[in-house]
Write an enzyme that holds these catalytic residues in place. Structure first.
Site, PDB file in Angstrom:
ATOM      1  N   ARG A 149      -5.643  23.123  69.440  1.00 33.68           N
ATOM      2  CA  ARG A 149      -5.496  24.370  70.208  1.00 33.68           C
ATOM      3  C   ARG A 149      -4.576  25.326  69.441  1.00 33.68           C
ATOM      4  NH1 ARG A 149      -0.725  24.264  70.783  1.00 33.68           N
ATOM      5  NH2 ARG A 149      -0.773  26.361  71.638  1.00 33.68           N
ATOM      6  N   GLY A 150      -4.485  26.560  69.980  1.00 39.93           N
ATOM      7  CA  GLY A 150      -3.729  27.587  69.260  1.00 39.93           C
ATOM      8  C   GLY A 150      -4.707  28.296  68.340  1.00 39.93           C
ATOM      9  N   ARG A 206     -14.918  27.947  72.540  1.00 37.36           N
ATOM     10  CA  ARG A 206     -13.931  28.725  73.323  1.00 37.36           C
ATOM     11  C   ARG A 206     -14.144  30.208  72.992  1.00 37.36           C
ATOM     12  NH1 ARG A 206      -7.803  26.722  73.437  1.00 37.36           N
ATOM     13  NH2 ARG A 206      -7.839  27.804  75.450  1.00 37.36           N
ATOM     14  N   ASP A 217      -3.888  35.491  70.702  1.00 37.95           N
ATOM     15  CA  ASP A 217      -5.228  34.932  70.489  1.00 37.95           C
ATOM     16  C   ASP A 217      -6.224  35.962  69.985  1.00 37.95           C
ATOM     17  OD1 ASP A 217      -3.929  33.009  72.585  1.00 37.95           O
ATOM     18  OD2 ASP A 217      -5.547  31.939  71.566  1.00 37.95           O
TER      19      ASP A 217
HETATM   20  O1  MRU Z   1      -5.044  27.610  75.291  1.00 35.25           O
HETATM   21  P1  MRU Z   1      -4.239  27.499  74.036  1.00 35.25           P
HETATM   22  O2  MRU Z   1      -3.182  26.449  74.110  1.00 35.25           O
HETATM   23  O3  MRU Z   1      -5.096  27.383  72.801  1.00 35.25           O
HETATM   24  O4  MRU Z   1      -3.487  28.912  73.931  1.00 35.25           O
HETATM   25  C1  MRU Z   1      -2.685  29.158  72.812  1.00 35.25           C
HETATM   26  C2  MRU Z   1      -1.960  30.439  72.862  1.00 35.25           C
HETATM   27  O5  MRU Z   1      -2.115  31.238  73.769  1.00 35.25           O
HETATM   28  C3  MRU Z   1      -1.082  30.761  71.688  1.00 35.25           C
HETATM   29  O6  MRU Z   1       0.005  31.530  72.074  1.00 35.25           O
HETATM   30  C4  MRU Z   1      -1.895  31.532  70.645  1.00 35.25           C
HETATM   31  O7  MRU Z   1      -3.091  30.879  70.356  1.00 35.25           O
HETATM   32  C5  MRU Z   1      -1.130  31.723  69.377  1.00 35.25           C
HETATM   33  S1  MRU Z   1      -0.881  30.221  68.487  1.00 35.25           S
HETATM   34  C6  MRU Z   1      -0.083  30.609  67.036  1.00 35.25           C
END
Ligand code: MRU
Length: 366
Positions: free
Chosen positions: A52-53, A96, A247
């Site tokens: 994730r991220g 996603r 994101d």
């Molecule tokens: O649902 P996730 O855990 O993938 O969401 C991640 C985030 O919102 C982070 O803040 C974003 O991806 C930046 S990661 C460097």
């Protein structure tokens, strides 16, 4: 110092290799590693947030077509290999919807494959090797972008600061040392004394599970708070800056990030606290004029009405579970990128920085 043994995504081997990820669905991230061997497994890992991220999702997805080709039988020719690459990219693009790094990385793989097949001398093996090389380049560039974000943003952290962050934008969310957290690691390296408040980040607790663990490993003082406590801490004078990742950033600076980020930006404005976004150029989507066009992922209602499988709401109740929200560009003090800092972001300033420095990271990392 940041523990750089955290490798959220790592390719092991050559074209017959395997993708190793840290399973981030766990409550204790001291970590279980998963070996991903097929494109279906990778799709599932992204969908369920094992990886994730935004940057980490992009890097992981880039290796998907390499995995897909390992399952081709017989002696496939160039058209068959190209077809399989495109199929894998299309499939992974459905895992996603919000983090644009996913589509950015898959577009790069598609573009590389199309470029390579233009050469009539190209072999199936050559094509396979070329897309692995491109995925490796995406991974290396992410490491470099993270490092530069840290360097570009470290001056914003001063002695005595309390910094609020949301979700996890650290090493666990990238191939390198993170985006928002990279700034903190670099400030720590420069001897700055500060502390961090990590929003727990309901419903999936990326803040309390992942950010708190990651900062603890790095020896940075970190305190976990419930998401609804942020405003009170600001009023008490405990927060001097808010820094989060992103994101997807639209052309005008509107920024999608984990649900709850928008509320923090409004709270920060009310309390005259700077609100920073840290993100690589791969998180910008200049094809979208504003944040209103960013697709927002809706996730399983079960994430909201259960916590570690314990029900926390009556059965049958209505649930709304958007995974991200959009912060207005005009409420962002600055966006820290690997190419520089965009203060008071707007369409013109973003365009100038990204266009003027196009290709800068690729040049430096080759
Ligand atoms: O649902 P996730 O855990 O993938 O969401 C991640 C985030 O919102 C982070 O803040 C974003 O991806 C930046 S990661 C460097």
């Amino acid at each position: 110092m940041a523990d750089m043994t955290i490798e959220a995504v790592k390719w092991i081997g050559g074209t017959d290799g395997v993708l190793e990820i840290i399973d981030q669905r766990r409550y204790n991230p001291a970590f279980i590693k998963l070996k991903i061997r097929s494109v279906e497994q990778l799709h599932e890992a992204i969908r369920t947030l094992a990886v994730r991220g935004a940057p980490a999702i992009g890097v992981a997805a880039a290796y998907g077509p390499v995995l897909a080709l390992q399952w081709l039988t017989g002696r496939p020719g160039v058209p068959e290999v190209l077809n399989e690459i495109i199929k894998a990219c299309d499939y992974l693009a459905s895992s996603r919807p919000t983090a644009v790094n996913l589509f950015w990385a898959l577009d790069r793989i598609r573009a590389k494959a199309s470029e390579v097949v233009e050469d009539p001398q190209t072999t199936a093996r050559g094509l396979q090797a070329a897309i692995l090389a491109e995925a490796n380049a995406i991974c290396r560039e992410d490491v470099e972008m993270c490092r530069r974000i840290g360097e570009n943003g470290a001056h914003l952290i001063r002695d005595g600061f309390g910094i609020l962050t949301h979700c996890n934008a650290g090493a666990l969310a990238t191939a390198g040392q993170g985006t928002a957290l990279s700034i903190l690691y670099e400030a720590q390296k420069r001897g700055r004394q500060f502390e961090v408040y990590a929003d727990e980040t309901r419903p999936l607790l990326q803040g309390s599970r992942l950010t708190a663990w990651e900062l603890q490993q790095a020896g940075i003082k970190v305190t976990v708070i419930c998401d609804d406590m942020a405003g009170f801490l600001m009023k008490q004078g405990k927060i001097q800056a808010v820094i989060t990742g992103a994101d997807r950033i639209a052309a005008n600076g509107d920024t999608a990030n984990k649900i709850g980020t928008y509320s923090l930006s409004i709270l920060a404005k009310q309390h005259h606290i700077p609100f920073y976004i840290a993100a690589p150029s791969s998180t910008f989507d200049l094809s979208l004029e504003s944040g209103a066009e960013i697709p927002i992922e809706q996730r399983d209602p079960g994430e909201v009405i259960r916590c570690t499988d314990v029900p926390t709401a009556p059965e049958g109740v209505g649930v709304y579970n958007p995974a991200f929200d959009v912060t207005n560009g005009k409420d962002i003090t600055a966006i820290i990128t690997e190419k520089g800092v965009i203060e008071r972001p707007n369409t013109e300033r973003i365009h100038v920085l990204l266009a003027e420095t196009a290709g800068a990271v690729d040049d430096a990392s080759t």
